[in-house]
Design a protein around this motif. Structure first.
Motif: not given
Ligand code: RM4
Ligand code: MN
Ligand code: MN
Length: 430
Positions: A271-272, A309-312, A353-355, A360-362
């Motif tokens: 949806l995002i 959501l934080v990723d967006a 989610a902010l932390i 690194k995840l990418t």
């Protein structure tokens, strides 16, 4: 009017906990700074976070079998507002209330707006209700509302939604949320396509009545009250309807409205991506639309949703800004306590989610290192961010421990005296 929680009491209770909190905050700050995170920046973001309270959630909910009214529960929107103000005074992240009409209808909306202003509250999304008939209603919604085979019933449902927009204008809201229970209980009872066509035609009329700066949020739910088929049963039908209507129409995700095991965070991502995420109704559930406290059963799922959501936010995704709302209904707890718990639980997921270390995840995603991807998320999720939430509240004048202050205040007992049970609270959920 029921006396609000005394600011002196909040300060007195905070004073007892403040030294320990400062120590814990410092320790967490040190830990985060080793990872390149500034704790005060996270706290500032936590302080900006807002989640709306559903007016109907301040009363005691029920099941299909019975409702056991709670002590001093609010009997009308004025009293629901008083309770909402208490929740916000202590939690400092719930400055908006989402009303439901006609349950919350009043004669003078400017008086209602004035009252909410005085309580430092604002209005979130307006919810319409065409899932039950009102006393003396001329054309029934028994066989559906916006998709009813009867034009007269459809017209009534359309008009109610247009009226809701007018109420919303008076309250300075900018969103109309439409959930309908329309559907069928027997195979063959309804022609799927024709019913959906009727629904879309009705929604087009409502959409045409939206002010330019409003959004129309469509809420899906798999089942209940219809148990064989439901007109907007999943996010697929939801987004199809939203796409058909136009850019002001978006989808709303209620966490309890999916089949068990559905990957809700992935729906959120879709949806995002297509600029169709309108908002959320947070709650938790084990079976269906249980409306339990947010994060009480599946805190990791709630975190994974916030990870999207934080990723967006992090990617500065265009046209992204969903409405966050609670939608829960309590049978066995004090609704004020449950709403405070849930608001803090959702805020916790946001902060966790902010932390997440997104760089690194990418990197791990690109390298297909599945184990480390998962560990990066788990690391953030298992970090206890309580000191951030507590400090965010303390600095804004809220309570370090909202439940403890609320219990000490005696608010519920006082409400019990001032609000004798009249047998209902206007919210027809049984
Ligand atoms: C529905 C749905 C809607 C809410 C009603 C009371 O199951 O969640 O959001 O308006 O309940
Ligand atoms: Mn809902
Ligand atoms: Mn629901």
């Amino acid at each position: 009017m029921t006396q609000r929680i005394d600011k002196g009491l909040i300060a007195e209770e905070n004073a007892k906990l403040e030294a320990d909190l400062k120590e814990d905050y410092q320790a967490l700050g040190n830990k985060l700074s080793r990872e390149g995170i500034n704790i005060d920046e996270i706290t500032a973001k936590a302080q900006e976070f807002q989640i709306a309270v559903p007016s109907w959630g301040t009363g005691t909910g029920g099941t299909r079998f019975a409702r056991f009214p709670g002590e001093g529960e609010p009997r009308n929107i004025w009293e629901k507002l008083e309770d909402s103000a208490v929740i916000n005074d202590l939690s400092q992240c719930t400055e908006r209330v989402s009303p439901h009409f006609p349950w919350d209808k009043v004669d003078d909306f400017s008086e209602l707006k004035q009252t909410s202003d005085n309580l430092n509250l604002k209005w979130d999304s307006i919810n319409s209700n065409t899932f039950q008939d009102q006393p003396g209603q001329e054309h029934s919604f028994k066989y559906g509302s916006l998709s009813n085979t009867s034009q007269a019933s459809r017209d009534l449902a359309i008009q109610h939604n247009l009226d809701c927009i007018e109420y919303g204008k008076a309250l300075d809201s900018k969103t109309l949320t439409v959930w309908v229970g329309d559907g069928s209980n027997h195979p063959g009872q309804q022609h799927f396509q024709h019913a959906f066509e009727r629904y879309l035609e009705s929604m087009k009329t409502i959409y045409a009545g939206l002010p330019a700066d409003w959004e129309l949020h469509i809420e899906h739910k798999m089942f209940e009250p219809a148990f064989y088929s439901t007109i907007i049963q999943d996010w697929g039908s939801n987004v199809l309807a939203a796409m058909e209507l136009g850019p002001q129409a978006k989808s709303l995700v209620d966490l309890g409205h999916h089949a068990p095991n559905v990957n809700i965070e992935m729906i959120v991502s879709r949806l995002i991506q297509f600029k169709k995420l309108g908002g959320f109704h947070f709650n938790d559930s084990k079976y269906g639309d249980d409306d339990l406290d947010s994060g009480s059963l599946h805190p990791y799922q709630q975190f994974l949703i916030f990870n999207e959501l934080v990723d967006a936010e992090y990617r500065q995704q265009a046209e992204f800004g969903p409405n966050y709302m609670l939608d829960q209904s309590h049978n066995v707890t004090d609704p004020i306590e449950s709403l405070m718990n849930s608001a803090a639980s959702v805020q916790r997921s946001y902060v966790s989610a902010l932390i997440v270390d997104r760089e690194k995840l990418t990197g791990y995603q690109t390298a297909n290192d599945a184990l480390m991807c998962s560990n990066i998320l788990k690391k953030a999720f298992t970090t206890d961010v309580s000191p951030i939430l507590e400090m965010a509240r303390l600095q804004k004048g809220g309570a370090i421990d909202p439940i403890a202050v609320y219990r000490k205040s005696g608010y519920r007992a006082q409400a019990g005296v001032e609000r004798p049970n009249t047998g209902g609270n206007g919210s027809g959920i049984v």
